[in-house]
Every structure is written in C-alpha cells, then in structure tokens.
Design an enzyme around this catalytic site. Structure first.
Site, mmCIF file in Angstrom:
data_model
loop_
_atom_site.group_PDB
_atom_site.id
_atom_site.type_symbol
_atom_site.label_atom_id
_atom_site.label_comp_id
_atom_site.label_asym_id
_atom_site.label_seq_id
_atom_site.Cartn_x
_atom_site.Cartn_y
_atom_site.Cartn_z
ATOM 1 N N ASP A 116 0.827 -1.203 0.000
ATOM 2 C CA ASP A 116 0.000 0.000 0.000
ATOM 3 C C ASP A 116 0.869 1.264 0.000
ATOM 4 O OD1 ASP A 116 -2.295 1.487 0.012
ATOM 5 O OD2 ASP A 116 -2.724 1.216 2.138
ATOM 6 N N ASN A 121 -10.095 -2.977 -7.437
ATOM 7 C CA ASN A 121 -9.339 -2.119 -8.353
ATOM 8 C C ASN A 121 -10.003 -1.978 -9.725
ATOM 9 O OD1 ASN A 121 -6.092 -3.164 -7.072
ATOM 10 N ND2 ASN A 121 -7.356 -1.409 -6.527
#
Length: 312
Positions: free
Chosen positions: A33, A81
């Site tokens: 991340d 995503n």
C-alpha cells in the site's frame, strides 16, 4: 556526512535485528500500500509510484531468498481495483504485464529457482495480462526453492464464495456427501496458488486492516500481522526484519499460551479424555516459563503421558 552517518546507523541496526532473529516465517503475505501517495508526495503521476513499488518488490524477493522464506504472496491487484478509472486500470495492466515478462526472464529468478503463480479471478483480466501470466508460470513451473504468488483480480470474499458455490453444486449433483464436508473439502476449491498457510501478513502505508486478503490462509492460521507507516516504495530491509521480529514474538506467545492451557487442563482433570491436552503440553513444554516447568517436574505430571519432542 550526515547521510553517511545515518546509513551506517541503519546498517548497524539491520545487523542487530538479523542477529536477534532465531527463526523465519515460511509464508509471508504483503499488502503493498502507498504507491500512489508516494508518487503524489513527489509530485509525480500514479504510474511512477507503482513503478517505484515494483522495485521494492524485486528487493523483497532478494530478502526472502536471503532469509530463507519459502513463499511470498503479493496483493497486486484486487477485485475492487476494477472500479478505478479506465486510465488508471490500463496503466496498472501495462505495468503488471511488463513486470511479469521481466520477472519470468530475470536471471535472479532462474538462479534462485523462483516459481511464479497468479491467484485470483484471472479470467477477468485483459487477454494481454493473461498471456503474460501464462508465460511467467510456464517459464518457472519446474522451480520449488521460493514460490511467488501474485494476487491479481483477487478478493478473499470472492474466493470463499466461489469455494462455497462449488461445494453446494457438488452436493446438489450427489457428487459430495454433506456429512463428509471438512476443511480439506473447502481448501481443494480455493484458488490454486498458495501451498501453505500464511505465517506473517504485513501492510505498508499506515492503514491497519488486512483488506480481504487471504482470509482462509491467514486468519485460519492466526497469522501474525505487522502494520507500518512507510509507503511500499519506501519499505526497507530493516522494516522487513522488524516485521519478522513481530512474527517471532507472536509465535512465542502462541506456543506459551497453548502450553499453559494444556497444563491447566491436565491439572484440573487428569482423565483419559485429555490425551490431546497432554500431547500439546508435551510438544510445547519448553515454551512454559521456567517456574512452571519446575512445578511440572515437581508434580511429575509428565509421567502421565509420553513426552513428545518440542515443535519445530
């Protein structure tokens, strides 16, 4: 001069951490991340952040190889995503495709005998990415020193739902007896990829959640979790060593707790129904505090069961 001093201090701390570690997790899973935030802080586009993150991924492979980690799973592209803007998705697909071919042809991958596997709803990915996956898996399928699982179009809930549907379908068509359903039945229907449970899951970027990542392999194994603030492109070997130290502490605590619970059961009951507790106590006796071990010797409880070797 100041930069040199900092680097020397960091190297010294790194050596200290490595010296302190006595064991390694077999399977590490990483939520990479912070790529976009890293790029934003540098005034660059998101693509550059993901590219910088890919360099950390390569370094991570080297660290795992050096430290003896046997399996590494990277959360690269989640099912969520797909909701990103088209230009962002396409840029990610470009980078994933490029890196799959690059990794598949890299000397360090073949010298280290790294096997590359993709896990997830890969059928939902563009054809060019699926082709790159096939190429990478084909080039490395005979290796077994380090397994690299790349989670693409992956979602933990989707994985478990798919397994549940397969089980239900087999029951409906009389291919499976409901009374015979067990953990192995579910595992057989999960994504093909991870070959062992997750020991350590780590997340960069400051968020403290595991985001639907490997719920069966990580949560079911009570994996240790390490959260840290550096963005993925900033993640260093010293951060990885700190994560492994967390795993070691968690493992030691788990062993001690198991041993104490087993000892309490044996002391309280002492009946034939507690064979399992006695077995656990035998395996984890060395994890008990010295005072508890001394009391154990005095009470001669060990005579009631065959002592087993301590767990590895």
């Amino acid at each position: 001069m100041l930069a040199w001093v900092r680097q020397q201090a960091l190297s010294g701390y790194e050596r200290l951490l490595r010296w302190e570690l006595s064991g390694m997790p077999d399977h590490v899973a990483v939520i990479q991340d912070g790529n976009r935030r890293y790029a934003r802080n540098k005034g660059e586009g998101a693509t550059e952040g993901h590219r910088a993150g890919a360099e950390t991924t390569e370094a991570m492979l080297n660290w795992c190889d050096e430290l003896g980690v046997q399996e590494l799973t990277l959360y690269t592209f989640s099912t969520e995503n797909f909701d990103r803007p088209v230009n962002q998705r396409e840029a990610l697909f470009d980078l994933i495709e490029e890196k799959l071919y690059e990794f598949a042809d890299a000397d360090r991958v073949h010298e280290g005998e790294v096997r590359i596997r993709a896990i997830g709803e890969t059928q939902d990915l563009p054809g060019r990415v699926r082709t790159a996956i096939q190429y990478a898996e084909g080039r490395t399928r005979d290796y077994d020193e380090l397994q690299l699982n790349i989670a693409l179009a992956y979602g933990g809930r989707a994985e478990l739902l798919g397994a549940a549907r397969d089980v239900a379908r087999d029951v409906v068509y009389d291919d499976l007896d409901p009374d015979e359903i067990d953990a192995e039945t579910v595992e057989e229907r999960l994504y093909e990829g991870p070959s062992r449970d997750v020991d350590l899951i780590l997340r960069t970027g400051g968020a403290e959640r595991t985001s639907n990542f490997l719920p069966w392999h990580a949560n079911g194994n009570e994996a240790a979790v390490f959260f840290c603030t550096p963005y993925w492109p900033e993640f260093r070997k010293v951060d990885f060593l700190r994560a492994i130290r967390t795993y070691e502490s968690r493992e030691e605590s788990w062993r001690t707790a198991r041993a104490k619970r087993a000892l309490a059961l044996v002391r309280a009951m002492g009946s034939a129904e507690l064979d399992e507790a006695r077995s656990i106590l035998g395996r984890f006796r060395d994890a008990l505090p010295s005072s508890e071990r001394e009391r154990l010797d005095e009470e001669d409880i060990e005579a009631e069961f065959e002592a087993e070797p301590a767990a590895d």
